[in-house]
Design a protein around this motif. Structure first.
Motif, PDB file in Angstrom:
ATOM      1  N   PRO A  34       0.923  -1.318   0.137  1.00 18.79           N
ATOM      2  CA  PRO A  34       0.010   0.085   0.122  1.00 18.79           C
ATOM      3  C   PRO A  34       0.965   1.211  -0.011  1.00 18.79           C
ATOM      4  CG  PRO A  34      -0.380  -1.281   2.002  1.00 18.79           C
ATOM      5  CD  PRO A  34       0.691  -1.939   1.135  1.00 18.79           C
ATOM      6  N   ALA A  35       0.297   2.315  -0.520  1.00 16.40           N
ATOM      7  CA  ALA A  35       0.979   3.500  -0.689  1.00 16.40           C
ATOM      8  C   ALA A  35       1.340   4.253   0.780  1.00 16.40           C
ATOM      9  CB  ALA A  35       0.314   4.662  -1.313  1.00 16.40           C
ATOM     10  N   SER A  36       2.388   4.812   0.948  1.00 15.72           N
ATOM     11  CA  SER A  36       2.548   5.594   2.339  1.00 15.72           C
ATOM     12  C   SER A  36       1.627   6.331   2.728  1.00 15.72           C
ATOM     13  CB  SER A  36       3.902   6.220   2.007  1.00 15.72           C
ATOM     14  OG  SER A  36       3.934   7.704   1.286  1.00 15.72           O
ATOM     15  N   GLN A  37       0.827   6.979   2.170  1.00 14.94           N
ATOM     16  CA  GLN A  37      -0.385   7.732   2.455  1.00 14.94           C
ATOM     17  C   GLN A  37      -1.351   6.826   3.184  1.00 14.94           C
ATOM     18  OE1 GLN A  37      -2.371   9.998  -0.385  1.00 14.94           O
ATOM     19  NE2 GLN A  37      -3.916  10.764   0.882  1.00 14.94           N
ATOM     20  N   GLN A  38      -1.515   5.762   2.656  1.00  8.12           N
ATOM     21  CA  GLN A  38      -2.489   4.935   3.340  1.00  8.12           C
ATOM     22  C   GLN A  38      -1.954   4.372   4.413  1.00  8.12           C
ATOM     23  OE1 GLN A  38      -2.599   2.527  -0.117  1.00  8.12           O
ATOM     24  NE2 GLN A  38      -4.899   2.925  -0.652  1.00  8.12           N
TER      25      GLN A  38
ATOM     26  N   PRO B 248      11.354  21.987  -2.876  1.00  5.97           N
ATOM     27  CA  PRO B 248      11.477  22.638  -4.095  1.00  5.97           C
ATOM     28  C   PRO B 248      12.492  22.177  -5.154  1.00  5.97           C
ATOM     29  CG  PRO B 248      11.355  24.303  -2.400  1.00  5.97           C
ATOM     30  CD  PRO B 248      11.351  23.007  -1.882  1.00  5.97           C
ATOM     31  N   GLY B 249      12.162  21.677  -6.266  1.00  8.67           N
ATOM     32  CA  GLY B 249      12.994  20.970  -7.290  1.00  8.67           C
ATOM     33  C   GLY B 249      12.835  19.411  -7.131  1.00  8.67           C
ATOM     34  N   GLN B 250      12.147  19.017  -6.162  1.00  6.13           N
ATOM     35  CA  GLN B 250      11.907  17.264  -6.061  1.00  6.13           C
ATOM     36  C   GLN B 250      10.636  16.871  -6.533  1.00  6.13           C
ATOM     37  OE1 GLN B 250      12.432  16.093  -1.931  1.00  6.13           O
ATOM     38  NE2 GLN B 250      14.580  15.998  -2.224  1.00  6.13           N
ATOM     39  N   LEU B 251      10.756  15.891  -7.436  1.00  4.08           N
ATOM     40  CA  LEU B 251       9.485  15.292  -7.856  1.00  4.08           C
ATOM     41  C   LEU B 251       8.826  14.370  -6.791  1.00  4.08           C
ATOM     42  CD1 LEU B 251      10.959  14.030 -11.102  1.00  4.08           C
ATOM     43  CD2 LEU B 251       9.455  15.944 -10.747  1.00  4.08           C
ATOM     44  N   GLY B 252       7.617  14.328  -6.805  1.00  5.29           N
ATOM     45  CA  GLY B 252       6.810  13.393  -6.094  1.00  5.29           C
ATOM     46  C   GLY B 252       5.658  14.196  -5.486  1.00  5.29           C
ATOM     47  N   GLY B 253       4.811  13.422  -4.812  1.00  9.09           N
ATOM     48  CA  GLY B 253       3.553  13.848  -4.274  1.00  9.09           C
ATOM     49  C   GLY B 253       3.831  14.336  -2.858  1.00  9.09           C
ATOM     50  N   VAL B 254       2.860  14.768  -2.167  1.00 12.27           N
ATOM     51  CA  VAL B 254       2.580  15.153  -0.799  1.00 12.27           C
ATOM     52  C   VAL B 254       2.998  13.684   0.023  1.00 12.27           C
ATOM     53  CG1 VAL B 254       1.257  15.615   1.110  1.00 12.27           C
ATOM     54  CG2 VAL B 254       0.993  16.844  -0.961  1.00 12.27           C
ATOM     55  N   THR B 255       3.848  13.799   1.209  1.00 11.45           N
ATOM     56  CA  THR B 255       4.059  12.634   1.938  1.00 11.45           C
ATOM     57  C   THR B 255       3.503  12.995   3.394  1.00 11.45           C
ATOM     58  OG1 THR B 255       6.548  13.013   1.138  1.00 11.45           O
ATOM     59  CG2 THR B 255       5.978  11.845   3.136  1.00 11.45           C
ATOM     60  N   ASP B 256       2.808  11.777   3.622  1.00 12.55           N
ATOM     61  CA  ASP B 256       2.110  12.017   4.966  1.00 12.55           C
ATOM     62  C   ASP B 256       3.020  11.368   5.968  1.00 12.55           C
ATOM     63  OD1 ASP B 256      -0.199  12.927   3.853  1.00 12.55           O
ATOM     64  OD2 ASP B 256      -1.311  10.961   3.842  1.00 12.55           O
ATOM     65  N   LEU B 257       2.789  12.131   7.343  1.00 10.09           N
ATOM     66  CA  LEU B 257       3.695  11.831   8.420  1.00 10.09           C
ATOM     67  C   LEU B 257       2.963  11.773   9.655  1.00 10.09           C
ATOM     68  CD1 LEU B 257       6.530  14.757   7.780  1.00 10.09           C
ATOM     69  CD2 LEU B 257       6.596  12.213   7.172  1.00 10.09           C
ATOM     70  N   ILE B 258       3.435  10.913  10.651  1.00  7.99           N
ATOM     71  CA  ILE B 258       2.670  11.063  11.856  1.00  7.99           C
ATOM     72  C   ILE B 258       3.510  11.929  12.907  1.00  7.99           C
ATOM     73  CG2 ILE B 258       1.868   9.906  13.675  1.00  7.99           C
ATOM     74  CD1 ILE B 258       0.981   7.572  11.655  1.00  7.99           C
ATOM     75  N   GLN B 259       3.111  12.911  13.487  1.00  9.61           N
ATOM     76  CA  GLN B 259       4.029  13.363  14.522  1.00  9.61           C
ATOM     77  C   GLN B 259       3.215  13.367  15.937  1.00  9.61           C
ATOM     78  OE1 GLN B 259       4.122  18.074  14.619  1.00  9.61           O
ATOM     79  NE2 GLN B 259       6.454  17.516  14.282  1.00  9.61           N
ATOM     80  N   LEU B 260       4.134  13.027  16.857  1.00  6.96           N
ATOM     81  CA  LEU B 260       3.646  12.606  18.143  1.00  6.96           C
ATOM     82  C   LEU B 260       4.501  13.372  19.019  1.00  6.96           C
ATOM     83  CD1 LEU B 260       3.876   9.584  16.760  1.00  6.96           C
ATOM     84  CD2 LEU B 260       2.158   9.191  18.301  1.00  6.96           C
TER      85      LEU B 260
ATOM     86  N   GLN C  31      -0.845  13.215  15.503  1.00  5.06           N
ATOM     87  CA  GLN C  31      -1.521  14.235  14.362  1.00  5.06           C
ATOM     88  C   GLN C  31      -0.778  13.576  13.056  1.00  5.06           C
ATOM     89  OE1 GLN C  31       0.170  17.813  15.731  1.00  5.06           O
ATOM     90  NE2 GLN C  31      -1.564  18.532  16.154  1.00  5.06           N
ATOM     91  N   LEU C  32      -1.694  13.576  11.989  1.00  2.00           N
ATOM     92  CA  LEU C  32      -1.271  13.427  10.700  1.00  2.00           C
ATOM     93  C   LEU C  32      -0.791  14.632  10.135  1.00  2.00           C
ATOM     94  CD1 LEU C  32      -1.055  10.962   8.605  1.00  2.00           C
ATOM     95  CD2 LEU C  32      -3.408  11.620   8.064  1.00  2.00           C
ATOM     96  N   LEU C  33       0.286  14.871   9.504  1.00  2.00           N
ATOM     97  CA  LEU C  33       0.923  15.682   8.857  1.00  2.00           C
ATOM     98  C   LEU C  33       0.749  15.307   7.267  1.00  2.00           C
ATOM     99  CD1 LEU C  33       3.775  17.000  11.200  1.00  2.00           C
ATOM    100  CD2 LEU C  33       1.318  17.792  11.231  1.00  2.00           C
ATOM    101  N   ARG C  34       0.857  16.715   6.346  1.00  2.00           N
ATOM    102  CA  ARG C  34       1.084  16.374   5.175  1.00  2.00           C
ATOM    103  C   ARG C  34       2.241  17.197   4.654  1.00  2.00           C
ATOM    104  NH1 ARG C  34      -4.114  14.621   5.089  1.00  2.00           N
ATOM    105  NH2 ARG C  34      -4.277  12.584   3.828  1.00  2.00           N
ATOM    106  N   ARG C  35       3.366  16.659   4.109  1.00  2.32           N
ATOM    107  CA  ARG C  35       4.653  17.251   3.760  1.00  2.32           C
ATOM    108  C   ARG C  35       4.479  17.454   2.397  1.00  2.32           C
ATOM    109  NH1 ARG C  35      10.060  15.596   6.254  1.00  2.32           N
ATOM    110  NH2 ARG C  35       9.520  13.598   4.859  1.00  2.32           N
ATOM    111  N   PRO C  36       4.558  18.625   1.443  1.00  3.80           N
ATOM    112  CA  PRO C  36       4.842  18.736   0.109  1.00  3.80           C
ATOM    113  C   PRO C  36       6.340  18.267  -0.113  1.00  3.80           C
ATOM    114  CG  PRO C  36       4.537  20.993   0.889  1.00  3.80           C
ATOM    115  CD  PRO C  36       4.446  19.721   2.083  1.00  3.80           C
ATOM    116  N   PRO C  37       6.637  18.025  -1.111  1.00  4.51           N
ATOM    117  CA  PRO C  37       8.170  17.598  -1.627  1.00  4.51           C
ATOM    118  C   PRO C  37       8.825  19.014  -1.685  1.00  4.51           C
ATOM    119  CG  PRO C  37       6.735  17.593  -3.872  1.00  4.51           C
ATOM    120  CD  PRO C  37       5.640  17.695  -2.509  1.00  4.51           C
TER     121      PRO C  37
END
Length: 117
Positions: free
Chosen positions: A14-18, A48-60, A40-46
């Protein structure tokens, strides 16, 4: 203590977001984690200059009521319900550790090492 968790699947999982959403839901369903770790579920965009979508992270934000060992156990239990090929990267104070493979106990040990440094 602030900890950030990033997840990645290996070879067609499964994708990292899932995965991040699944672990986030799992932590929220754990009464102790919900009260003492504040997941907390955080979304981090790539970057600048990097390819890829938003990365989902969990912060505690761990409090005294939820230790690094408790977090390790919660993640290990969650991994048992998912594919063991999930890569778990935990970050604390700029240091990171990544655990891959099928050894769920390795997650708990990695978190203990990371926060004791």
């Amino acid at each position: 203590m602030l900890i950030t968790i990033a997840l990645a699947s290996q070879e067609g999982g499964p994708a990292s977001q899932q995965l991040a959403e699944s672990l986030h839901r799992s932590l929220l369903s754990n009464d102790t984690a919900r009260r003492n770790a504040r997941p907390q579920l955080l979304r981090r965009p790539p970057a600048p200059g990097q390819l890829g979508g938003v990365t989902d992270l969990i912060q505690l934000l761990l409090t005294d009521g939820f230790s690094a060992a408790s977090l390790g156990i919660a993640i290990a239990q969650w991994r048992l319900t998912k594919s063991p090929t999930i890569s778990v990267t935990v970050e604390h104070n700029g240091a990171t550790v990544t655990v891959e493979g099928s050894d769920a106990d390795a997650v708990e040990e990695a978190i203990r090492r990371l926060v004791s440094e």
